[in-house]
Design an enzyme around this catalytic site. Structure first.
Site, PDB file in Angstrom:
ATOM      1  N   ALA A  12       0.216   5.263  -0.229  1.00 24.81           N
ATOM      2  CA  ALA A  12      -0.624   6.512  -0.542  1.00 24.81           C
ATOM      3  C   ALA A  12      -0.181   7.266  -1.551  1.00 24.81           C
ATOM      4  O   ALA A  12       0.854   7.686  -1.632  1.00 24.81           O
ATOM      5  CB  ALA A  12      -0.709   7.278   1.085  1.00 24.81           C
ATOM      6  N   GLN A  19      -6.919  -0.841   3.935  1.00 26.60           N
ATOM      7  CA  GLN A  19      -6.145  -0.580   4.900  1.00 26.60           C
ATOM      8  C   GLN A  19      -6.731   0.732   5.734  1.00 26.60           C
ATOM      9  O   GLN A  19      -7.079   1.585   5.156  1.00 26.60           O
ATOM     10  CB  GLN A  19      -4.737  -0.192   4.455  1.00 26.60           C
ATOM     11  CG  GLN A  19      -3.917  -0.116   6.031  1.00 26.60           C
ATOM     12  CD  GLN A  19      -2.387   0.388   5.559  1.00 26.60           C
ATOM     13  OE1 GLN A  19      -2.037   1.402   4.916  1.00 26.60           O
ATOM     14  NE2 GLN A  19      -1.524  -0.547   5.755  1.00 26.60           N
ATOM     15  N   PRO A  55       0.853  -1.247   0.070  1.00 29.55           N
ATOM     16  CA  PRO A  55       0.063  -0.001   0.017  1.00 29.55           C
ATOM     17  C   PRO A  55       0.815   0.890  -0.031  1.00 29.55           C
ATOM     18  O   PRO A  55       1.726   1.452   0.910  1.00 29.55           O
ATOM     19  CB  PRO A  55      -0.563   0.048   1.488  1.00 29.55           C
ATOM     20  CG  PRO A  55       0.075  -0.850   2.234  1.00 29.55           C
ATOM     21  CD  PRO A  55       0.672  -1.973   1.372  1.00 29.55           C
ATOM     22  N   ARG A  72       8.269   0.524  -3.706  1.00 31.12           N
ATOM     23  CA  ARG A  72       8.839   1.568  -4.452  1.00 31.12           C
ATOM     24  C   ARG A  72       9.239   1.104  -5.563  1.00 31.12           C
ATOM     25  O   ARG A  72       9.060   1.841  -7.020  1.00 31.12           O
ATOM     26  CB  ARG A  72       9.821   2.508  -3.799  1.00 31.12           C
ATOM     27  CG  ARG A  72       9.429   3.284  -2.555  1.00 31.12           C
ATOM     28  CD  ARG A  72      10.302   3.767  -1.640  1.00 31.12           C
ATOM     29  NE  ARG A  72      10.713   2.641  -1.070  1.00 31.12           N
ATOM     30  CZ  ARG A  72      12.149   2.609  -0.325  1.00 31.12           C
ATOM     31  NH1 ARG A  72      12.992   3.391  -0.186  1.00 31.12           N
ATOM     32  NH2 ARG A  72      12.505   1.331   0.464  1.00 31.12           N
ATOM     33  N   ASN A 117       8.857  -7.418   3.730  1.00 31.40           N
ATOM     34  CA  ASN A 117       8.637  -5.869   3.016  1.00 31.40           C
ATOM     35  C   ASN A 117       9.788  -4.999   3.103  1.00 31.40           C
ATOM     36  O   ASN A 117      10.667  -5.098   4.294  1.00 31.40           O
ATOM     37  CB  ASN A 117       7.241  -5.271   3.346  1.00 31.40           C
ATOM     38  CG  ASN A 117       7.375  -3.710   2.768  1.00 31.40           C
ATOM     39  OD1 ASN A 117       7.134  -2.767   3.455  1.00 31.40           O
ATOM     40  ND2 ASN A 117       7.435  -3.825   1.505  1.00 31.40           N
ATOM     41  N   GLY A 118      10.405  -4.742   2.277  1.00 32.34           N
ATOM     42  CA  GLY A 118      11.196  -3.467   2.536  1.00 32.34           C
ATOM     43  C   GLY A 118      12.613  -3.910   1.423  1.00 32.34           C
ATOM     44  O   GLY A 118      13.420  -4.800   1.452  1.00 32.34           O
ATOM     45  N   CYS A 121       3.016   3.020   8.832  1.00 29.27           N
ATOM     46  CA  CYS A 121       3.459   4.308   8.133  1.00 29.27           C
ATOM     47  C   CYS A 121       4.214   5.102   8.865  1.00 29.27           C
ATOM     48  O   CYS A 121       3.691   5.324  10.036  1.00 29.27           O
ATOM     49  CB  CYS A 121       1.889   4.606   7.697  1.00 29.27           C
ATOM     50  SG  CYS A 121       2.147   6.211   6.945  1.00 29.27           S
TER      51      CYS A 121
HETATM   52  C1  LIG Z   1       4.674   7.205  -1.316  1.00 27.81           C
HETATM   53  C2  LIG Z   1       4.570   5.916  -0.225  1.00 27.81           C
HETATM   54  C3  LIG Z   1       3.238   5.988   0.503  1.00 27.81           C
HETATM   55  C4  LIG Z   1       3.126   4.972   1.398  1.00 27.81           C
HETATM   56  N1  LIG Z   1       1.839   4.704   1.974  1.00 27.81           N
HETATM   57  C5  LIG Z   1       1.678   3.753   2.811  1.00 27.81           C
HETATM   58  C6  LIG Z   1       0.497   3.461   3.343  1.00 27.81           C
HETATM   59  O1  LIG Z   1      -0.757   4.174   3.016  1.00 27.81           O
HETATM   60  N2  LIG Z   1       0.226   2.528   4.176  1.00 27.81           N
HETATM   61  C7  LIG Z   1       1.408   1.565   4.598  1.00 27.81           C
HETATM   62  O2  LIG Z   1       1.219   0.751   5.351  1.00 27.81           O
HETATM   63  N3  LIG Z   1       2.465   1.746   4.212  1.00 27.81           N
HETATM   64  C8  LIG Z   1       2.869   2.764   3.297  1.00 27.81           C
HETATM   65  N4  LIG Z   1       4.083   2.847   2.748  1.00 27.81           N
HETATM   66  C9  LIG Z   1       5.073   1.923   3.196  1.00 27.81           C
HETATM   67  C10 LIG Z   1       5.041   1.078   2.050  1.00 27.81           C
HETATM   68  O3  LIG Z   1       4.061   0.114   2.059  1.00 27.81           O
HETATM   69  C11 LIG Z   1       6.387   0.020   2.272  1.00 27.81           C
HETATM   70  O4  LIG Z   1       6.244  -0.558   3.458  1.00 27.81           O
HETATM   71  C12 LIG Z   1       7.467   0.683   2.324  1.00 27.81           C
HETATM   72  O5  LIG Z   1       7.779   1.493   1.008  1.00 27.81           O
HETATM   73  C13 LIG Z   1       8.732  -0.445   2.028  1.00 27.81           C
HETATM   74  O6  LIG Z   1       8.737  -1.104   0.994  1.00 27.81           O
HETATM   75  P1  LIG Z   1       9.507  -0.903  -0.391  1.00 27.81           P
HETATM   76  O7  LIG Z   1      10.951  -0.984  -0.128  1.00 27.81           O
HETATM   77  O8  LIG Z   1       9.385  -2.000  -1.001  1.00 27.81           O
HETATM   78  O9  LIG Z   1       9.337   0.514  -0.902  1.00 27.81           O
HETATM   79  C14 LIG Z   1       4.196   3.838   1.858  1.00 27.81           C
HETATM   80  C15 LIG Z   1       5.536   4.133   0.881  1.00 27.81           C
HETATM   81  C16 LIG Z   1       5.746   5.123   0.123  1.00 27.81           C
HETATM   82  C17 LIG Z   1       7.080   5.237  -0.621  1.00 27.81           C
END
Ligand SMILES: Cc1cc2nc3c(=O)[nH]c(=O)nc-3n(C[C@H](O)[C@H](O)[C@H](O)COP(=O)(O)O)c2cc1C
Length: 351
Positions: free
Chosen positions: A20, A72, A18, A230, A205-206, A102
């Site tokens: 936002a 969510q 997710p 991302r 995740n991450g 978040c």
């Molecule tokens: C622009 C943006 C918005 C995000 N919004 C949410 C959200 O609404 N809810 C949530 O649980 N995590 C949110 N996250 C976190 C991501 O779900 C994820 O945990 C985080 O980006 C790490 O994963 P990645 O390294 O694959 O990006 C957001 C991340 C980004 C970059």
């Protein structure tokens, strides 16, 4: 390989995170079409007075989306969160996900999201209330969190046990603390420890930015699924690339320029339909920027495109860019997997 959450079977073990301001319905549907087995909506506030707002109603729009519909919710008050769960279930949610991941500073004028991990009694109270609201509808409750509040308060394992005891049916862990924001690297030891501590499915995740990294994270954590955020921006086909690599051990060829042209034009049209022309043309710019960032001439195109204020002209500019690219190459160059999104980006879209 499917994965079961309660009585719902997910298509595979590759999830889109997710985000936002990013994972709206058109983008989620695109990721599903391109190999993601599961997509959670952007967070919806538990503040009732905002449910009628344009932003929330767009976020709650699931028209034509393949199931399961997962919503969510975010907030800091147990009763409000239970009500938010009920409200979204009444509008078609089949899974309710609680946001404790978040890093956004404040929701509802209080610390929310991952900040809840610092207040274990409140975190548990919220989980219990949401599970109580969802249970009569047989809607599973899942939860997304970080590894903890800070380096010396890494309590994901203890919380995971308590959340499982309270009825949470799947846990996603982003391998960073709240304090880290998006800095540093995600670590996977804590995710492995959570996996070892609970029986419900655990999602890692991450920083997963490539098929190889996805395989590595599965191996390091023993997780039931991986979630990509991302790296899917501007590269929604990463899911089929990961699926192919996991199944065959070889790299899938990058997509044809002609296919990306078609996917993008379709994505843009869905985007305008959801946001309307005025907002649509503006909010589409970030997606276009992500699609073209690593392409020859991409930066220059991005700058030019930011001045376009009309949907048809934006579509035409994108089509022309890809036509010119197709004259030079058949396939999109292999991505370097760099994660360009930063805390600034998150702050911007979460504002
Ligand atoms: C622009 C943006 C918005 C995000 N919004 C949410 C959200 O609404 N809810 C949530 O649980 N995590 C949110 N996250 C976190 C991501 O779900 C994820 O945990 C985080 O980006 C790490 O994963 P990645 O390294 O694959 O990006 C957001 C991340 C980004 C970059």
């Amino acid at each position: 390989m499917t994965l079961q959450i309660g009585n719902i079977a997910l298509e595979n073990r590759l999830f889109v995170a997710p985000m936002a301001g990013v994972t709206d319905r058109p983008f989620r549907m695109l990721c599903r079409e391109l190999g993601a087995g599961y997509a959670v909506s952007e967070m919806v506030t538990s503040r009732k007075e905002l449910w009628g707002s344009l932003k929330t109603s767009r976020r709650a729009n699931h028209d034509g989306e393949p199931g399961p519909i997962a919503v969510q919710i975010a907030g800091t008050d147990a009763a409000m969160m239970a009500e938010a769960a009920q409200y979204n279930i009444d509008r078609g949610a089949q899974i309710i996900d609680i946001n404790m991941g978040c890093p956004a500073k404040k929701v509802c004028n209080k610390w929310a999201g991952s900040a809840l991990m610092r207040d274990e009694p409140l975190a548990l109270e919220i989980v219990e209330a949401v599970v109580r609201a969802a249970m009569p509808h047989e809607v599973p409750v899942t939860l997304k969190m970080r590894t903890g509040w800070s380096e010396d308060q890494r309590n994901a394992v203890a919380l995971a046990r308590r959340f499982e005891g309270a009825g949470v049916q799947m846990l996603t862990v982003h391998g960073r603390t709240r304090e880290q924001g998006y800095k540093g690297r995600a670590e996977y030891d804590t995710i492995a420890a959570v996996k070892a501590a609970v029986r419900v499915p655990v999602v890692a995740n991450g920083d997963i930015h490539s098929p190889e990294k996805a395989r590595e994270v599965f191996a390091l954590t023993g997780a039931d699924a991986v979630m990509v955020g991302r790296a899917a921006q501007g590269r929604p086909w990463i899911f089929r690339e990961i699926a192919h690599f996991l199944a065959n051990g070889t790299q899938l060829a990058p997509p044809l320029v002609a296919e990306v042209r078609r996917l993008m034009l379709d994505h843009l049209q869905q985007h305008y339909a959801l946001y309307g022309d005025y907002s649509g043309v503006r909010t589409a710019r970030k997606h276009i920027g992500w699609y073209v960032r690593a392409l020859p001439g991409g930066e220059e195109f991005r700058a030019r495109m930011n001045a376009i204020e009309d949907c048809d002209a934006q579509l035409e500019a994108v089509a022309d860019f890809f036509d010119a690219l197709a004259a030079r190459m058949d396939r999109i160059p292999v991505s370097d997997g760099a994660l360009v999104s930063t805390d600034e980006q998150a702050a911007e879209v979460l504002a």
